[in-house]
Design an enzyme around this catalytic site. Structure first.
Site, PDB file in Angstrom:
ATOM      1  N   HIS A  33     -91.302  51.230  34.711  1.00  0.00           N
ATOM      2  CA  HIS A  33     -92.493  50.857  34.470  1.00  0.00           C
ATOM      3  C   HIS A  33     -92.811  49.837  35.794  1.00  0.00           C
ATOM      4  O   HIS A  33     -91.981  49.890  36.679  1.00  0.00           O
ATOM      5  CB  HIS A  33     -92.554  49.845  33.025  1.00  0.00           C
ATOM      6  CG  HIS A  33     -91.326  48.954  32.850  1.00  0.00           C
ATOM      7  ND1 HIS A  33     -91.049  48.015  33.750  1.00  0.00           N
ATOM      8  CD2 HIS A  33     -90.295  49.092  32.269  1.00  0.00           C
ATOM      9  CE1 HIS A  33     -90.013  47.237  33.327  1.00  0.00           C
ATOM     10  NE2 HIS A  33     -89.547  47.912  32.443  1.00  0.00           N
ATOM     11  N   HIS A  36     -89.767  47.861  37.188  1.00  0.00           N
ATOM     12  CA  HIS A  36     -88.946  48.793  37.953  1.00  0.00           C
ATOM     13  C   HIS A  36     -89.572  48.880  39.515  1.00  0.00           C
ATOM     14  O   HIS A  36     -89.119  48.749  40.444  1.00  0.00           O
ATOM     15  CB  HIS A  36     -88.760  49.844  37.490  1.00  0.00           C
ATOM     16  CG  HIS A  36     -87.954  49.954  36.301  1.00  0.00           C
ATOM     17  ND1 HIS A  36     -88.433  50.426  34.971  1.00  0.00           N
ATOM     18  CD2 HIS A  36     -86.583  49.516  35.819  1.00  0.00           C
ATOM     19  CE1 HIS A  36     -87.662  50.424  33.892  1.00  0.00           C
ATOM     20  NE2 HIS A  36     -86.307  49.871  34.631  1.00  0.00           N
ATOM     21  N   GLN A  60     -72.595  51.108  28.188  1.00  0.00           N
ATOM     22  CA  GLN A  60     -73.015  49.903  27.924  1.00  0.00           C
ATOM     23  C   GLN A  60     -73.962  49.999  26.534  1.00  0.00           C
ATOM     24  O   GLN A  60     -74.423  48.842  26.280  1.00  0.00           O
ATOM     25  CB  GLN A  60     -73.849  49.236  29.087  1.00  0.00           C
ATOM     26  CG  GLN A  60     -75.152  50.283  29.350  1.00  0.00           C
ATOM     27  CD  GLN A  60     -76.017  49.659  30.401  1.00  0.00           C
ATOM     28  OE1 GLN A  60     -75.670  49.997  31.671  1.00  0.00           O
ATOM     29  NE2 GLN A  60     -77.169  49.060  30.488  1.00  0.00           N
TER      30      GLN A  60
HETATM   31  O1  PAF Z   1     -80.759  47.070  33.898  1.00  0.00           O
HETATM   32  C1  PAF Z   1     -80.485  48.116  33.621  1.00  0.00           C
HETATM   33  O2  PAF Z   1     -81.426  49.002  33.741  1.00  0.00           O
HETATM   34  C2  PAF Z   1     -79.066  48.707  33.478  1.00  0.00           C
HETATM   35  O3  PAF Z   1     -78.497  47.550  32.914  1.00  0.00           O
HETATM   36  C3  PAF Z   1     -78.335  49.046  34.636  1.00  0.00           C
HETATM   37  C4  PAF Z   1     -78.470  47.791  35.776  1.00  0.00           C
HETATM   38  C5  PAF Z   1     -79.130  50.165  35.508  1.00  0.00           C
HETATM   39  C6  PAF Z   1     -76.837  49.715  34.545  1.00  0.00           C
HETATM   40  O4  PAF Z   1     -76.971  50.632  33.757  1.00  0.00           O
END
Ligand code: PAF
Length: 288
Positions: A33, A36, A60
């Site tokens: 979006h 980014h 994550q």
């Molecule tokens: O902020 C994010 O989109 C994610 O945590 C990242 C930094 C790309 C790591 O997967």
């Protein structure tokens, strides 16, 4: 714009550029979006070469989180990045980035323990691990992160400093919709009613920031109560609402006056329907 699928290939390409040019990396999980794209524009001001990674990092996500449902819009993302003049998209498959024998994890203690670290055990370990791999694979000189994930930013700063990773991390302020909602890939999950309720988040953060400017006596307990009351008056479910110093991210005691805290920042995580939303704002004189 090249689309690259392996760490070896992105490393080779980046080293070729690094003979004469700086390289900046924007790590993302895709579903791009404007937030980014603001990171990409910052990257391009910092370095003539820009790599964007798109990788939904399984490490994550907790077992009951939205890994399988996380939005994946790769073709559309690539079109947006091509328009921004990005040089390469690094998009490894999970199997390529984490082969079967993969066994290493990076743990950044203290800064990972509170806020999202409490409600998402293992999350920052996953973030630190993937980012270290991204930094080393791309050999980038700069990496750009949004302040919406402020805790992530602080954890990664700590990791880079502790492990002498040769990269400079740069933070970019939160990008908000015109009505104040912080941009997030997860906003697309919100129904109209959930989105309406979510507007209480930026409104309560801004009101808190304004209140601090008006009263030097205001305490952490008083301010978080006001924010909690405002959020609870909607359909939002509060996960946490804490004030910390930006330096240690430890929630401050209720009786502490805000003006006594070094670089105070308010952090909120809520659920609107099934969607988890986070936001934060500086309560200091400067800062966003
Ligand atoms: O902020 C994010 O989109 C994610 O945590 C990242 C930094 C790309 C790591 O997967």
């Amino acid at each position: 714009m090249k689309v690259i699928g392996t760490p070896e290939e992105v490393h080779k390409e980046s080293l070729r550029w690094k003979h004469s040019e700086y390289v900046a990396l924007v790590p993302t999980m895709g579903a791009l979006h404007e937030g980014h794209l603001s990171l990409v524009r910052r990257a391009k001001r910092l370095a003539p070469r820009c790599i964007v990674s798109i990788f939904v990092n399984p490490l994550q996500f907790g077992p009951n989180e939205d890994l399988s449902k996380y939005p994946r819009t790769f073709e559309e993302d690539c079109r947006k990045l091509e328009k921004e003049g990005v040089d390469a998209v690094f998009a490894p498959s999970p199997e390529t980035f984490y082969p079967a024998a993969f066994a290493s994890k990076v743990n950044v203690s203290h800064l990972s323990e509170h806020l999202c670290g409490r409600s998402r055990p293992g999350h920052f370990e996953g973030v630190a691990t993937v980012c270290l791999k991204l930094f080393l694979s791309t050999a980038a000189d700069f990496a750009i992160f949004g302040e919406k994930d402020f805790q992530q930013w602080r954890v990664l700063q700590r990791m880079v400093s502790d492990l002498n990773v040769p990269i400079r991390l740069v933070a970019q302020p939160i990008v908000r919709e015109t009505d104040g909602l912080a941009m997030s890939s997860r906003n697309r999950y919100l129904s109209a009613d959930e989105r309406q309720a979510a507007l209480a988040i930026p409104a309560s953060l801004q009101a808190a920031r304004d209140a601090v400017k008006l009263s030097e006596a205001l305490t952490v307990g008083e301010l978080t109560k006001t924010v909690r009351d405002r959020l609870s008056a909607t359909a939002l479910r509060i996960e946490y609402c804490d004030i910390t110093s930006e330096t240690d991210l430890v929630p401050q005691a209720a009786e502490r006056r805000i003006i006594e805290i070094e670089k105070p920042r308010l952090f909120v995580a809520v659920k609107s329907g099934a969607t988890r939303l986070i936001d934060n704002m500086s309560l200091g004189k400067e800062g966003t």
